[in-house]
Design an enzyme around this catalytic site. Structure first.
Site, PDB file in Angstrom:
ATOM      1  N   ARG A 113      -6.942  -2.595   6.184  1.00  0.00           N
ATOM      2  CA  ARG A 113      -8.129  -1.727   6.137  1.00  0.00           C
ATOM      3  C   ARG A 113      -8.064  -0.816   4.918  1.00  0.00           C
ATOM      4  O   ARG A 113      -9.074  -0.544   4.277  1.00  0.00           O
ATOM      5  CB  ARG A 113      -8.222  -0.915   7.433  1.00  0.00           C
ATOM      6  CG  ARG A 113      -9.506  -0.137   7.551  1.00  0.00           C
ATOM      7  CD  ARG A 113      -9.701   0.419   8.932  1.00  0.00           C
ATOM      8  NE  ARG A 113      -8.693   1.426   9.268  1.00  0.00           N
ATOM      9  CZ  ARG A 113      -8.612   2.022  10.449  1.00  0.00           C
ATOM     10  NH1 ARG A 113      -9.462   1.716  11.412  1.00  0.00           N
ATOM     11  NH2 ARG A 113      -7.680   2.933  10.684  1.00  0.00           N
ATOM     12  N   LYS A 214     -12.352   4.019   5.552  1.00  0.00           N
ATOM     13  CA  LYS A 214     -11.819   5.318   5.983  1.00  0.00           C
ATOM     14  C   LYS A 214     -11.719   6.279   4.801  1.00  0.00           C
ATOM     15  O   LYS A 214     -10.638   6.763   4.435  1.00  0.00           O
ATOM     16  CB  LYS A 214     -10.472   5.118   6.687  1.00  0.00           C
ATOM     17  CG  LYS A 214     -10.310   6.050   7.874  1.00  0.00           C
ATOM     18  CD  LYS A 214      -9.267   5.564   8.829  1.00  0.00           C
ATOM     19  CE  LYS A 214      -8.850   6.590   9.848  1.00  0.00           C
ATOM     20  NZ  LYS A 214      -9.918   7.141  10.660  1.00  0.00           N
ATOM     21  N   GLU A 250     -21.148   6.002  16.228  1.00  0.00           N
ATOM     22  CA  GLU A 250     -19.732   6.374  16.265  1.00  0.00           C
ATOM     23  C   GLU A 250     -19.558   7.830  16.661  1.00  0.00           C
ATOM     24  O   GLU A 250     -20.396   8.675  16.355  1.00  0.00           O
ATOM     25  CB  GLU A 250     -19.129   6.135  14.873  1.00  0.00           C
ATOM     26  CG  GLU A 250     -17.625   6.080  14.883  1.00  0.00           C
ATOM     27  CD  GLU A 250     -17.066   5.488  13.581  1.00  0.00           C
ATOM     28  OE1 GLU A 250     -17.639   4.520  13.051  1.00  0.00           O
ATOM     29  OE2 GLU A 250     -16.054   6.019  13.117  1.00  0.00           O
TER      30      GLU A 250
HETATM   31  C1  COI Z   1      -7.358   8.295  13.870  1.00  0.00           C
HETATM   32  O1  COI Z   1      -7.634   7.966  15.026  1.00  0.00           O
HETATM   33  O2  COI Z   1      -6.292   7.956  13.333  1.00  0.00           O
HETATM   34  C2  COI Z   1      -8.282   9.087  13.105  1.00  0.00           C
HETATM   35  O3  COI Z   1      -8.483   8.808  11.970  1.00  0.00           O
HETATM   36  C3  COI Z   1      -8.847  10.264  13.727  1.00  0.00           C
HETATM   37  C4  COI Z   1      -8.629  11.468  12.893  1.00  0.00           C
HETATM   38  C5  COI Z   1      -9.871  11.755  12.123  1.00  0.00           C
HETATM   39  C6  COI Z   1      -8.179  12.615  13.700  1.00  0.00           C
END
Ligand code: COI
Length: 367
Positions: A113, A214, A250
């Site tokens: 990812r 991400k 989401e």
């Molecule tokens: C994760 O679940 O790893 C996330 O990226 C959540 C995070 C924004 C706290």
């Protein structure tokens, strides 16, 4: 070429003797770090012994990563990440089994990812092997910080950022891959059922945008909505699609699932506005194994309101029940008490902690 990010390197032999990067004493051979109340972990940063850094510059590949004491990093004020948000992050966990082993869960998925996101953000990325090896090194060096079985996990946060000096718009020449980690407990205290606010004016992602990767830039723009919802007593926010405003997409830090009869549905990834969660993907597989029909589709908000059950998934939240949702002036409470959610949670965490046999080859031991 300006060295834009400076971190003191530490050889692996130094790992045996030093590491006073925090207030906790380091004793060789000690199984757990002292001074931590393992029964009361939340989701916040506890500074631990080591972090990992690997750089790449001038169009070369990433190479020669190293561990160093956890601490501050130095960046040029004109770094791409600071000025233009050129950065990605990942999240994965290391969990301790009852017999004391330390397991990672599908780290290759996070590596892939990150590669996909790096392409979108015009950054070079570590190879899958480099990523997984770096995660393993980081966890091994910090193994005293992996909580005892059943008390939480070590949350691992890989970052990939433009660290090169860059004033004009465009990809820079230096990139840094960095991993830090922290022991964590539940993201939502007690895994309490969420009371969600369905946001119908502000959007998290747009088709063609970066919602499907991400990118660091996806997260702080939701703070305002999240704070407003929390001020009204909601625990979190669910966003709708920006193209029509009619379909659920989401939650701030998690994917959403709904159950109706024997059918489990989750928003489709095909518009590029949903993060392809590793937990999401795993839960789809587990649900299929249980005999549910699973649909990845466009989900009108009305289907959420008419669902038997709703829950969310993510590395941080794991599998968390949703107790109620409020959309405009309509509030719906779910009646199953999160039965499916609990079954999926038990199975997923059973695999992650070695309580259940890992028939899918999802776990990777760190040793
Ligand atoms: C994760 O679940 O790893 C996330 O990226 C959540 C995070 C924004 C706290």
């Amino acid at each position: 070429m300006i060295d834009t990010l400076r971190i003191p390197a530490m050889s692996s032999s130094a790992l045996q003797t030093t590491g006073e990067s925090n207030n906790h004493s380091l004793k060789n051979g000690e199984m757990y770090a002292d001074g931590i109340n393992w029964d009361d972990l939340g989701f916040g940063l506890i500074p631990i012994d080591y972090m990992y850094t690997m750089k790449c510059s001038d169009g070369e590949n990433f190479s020669q990563g190293h561990l160093s004491p956890f601490g501050k990093i130095e960046l040029c004020p004109s770094a791409g990440i600071l000025n233009y948000g050129q950065g990605l992050f990942e999240g994965l966990k290391a969990t301790r089994t009852e017999d004391g082993r330390i397991m990672l869960f599908r780290p290759q998925e996070n590596a892939l990812r990150m590669k996909m996101g790096a392409e979108r953000m015009c950054m070079p990325s570590p190879s899958v092997e480099q990523f997984v090896d770096a995660v393993k090194q980081t966890v091994f060096a910090n193994k005293r910080w992996v909580p005892p079985p059943g008390k939480g996990s070590l949350y691992i946060r890989p970052l990939l950022v433009g660290s090169g000096s860059n004033l004009g718009l465009g990809p820079g020449l230096e990139y840094t891959f960095l991993i830090f980690a922290s022991p964590v407990g539940n993201y939502h205290k007690g895994r309490a059922a969420l009371n969600l606010y369905v946001e119908h004016k502000i959007h998290r992602a747009t088709p063609g945008g970066t919602g499907g990767v991400k990118s660091v830039t996806n997260y702080s723009p939701v703070y305002q909505t999240q704070q407003q919802a929390r001020a009204k007593g909601f625990s979190d926010v669910l966003f709708l699609d920006s193209a029509t405003g009619k379909n659920i997409e989401e939650i701030v830090a998690a994917n959403i699932f709904i159950l109706k009869g024997n059918v489990i549905s989750t928003p489709t990834l095909k518009h590029g506005t949903i993060l392809p969660g590793v937990t999401r993907k795993s839960i789809i597989d587990i649900a299929l194994d249980f005999g549910y029909q699973v649909e990845e589709r466009v989900i009108p908000v009305e289907d959420l309101l008419a669902a038997d059950e709703a829950f969310c998934t993510g590395t941080a939240v794991v599998v968390n029940p949703i107790g109620a949702v409020t959309y405009q002036d309509k509030r719906v409470e779910y009646k199953t008490g999160g039965a499916l959610c609990q079954k999926l949670y038990e199975t997923l965490t059973g695999i992650q902690t070695g309580r259940l046999e890992d028939k899918k080859g999802w776990t990777l031991e760190v040793n």
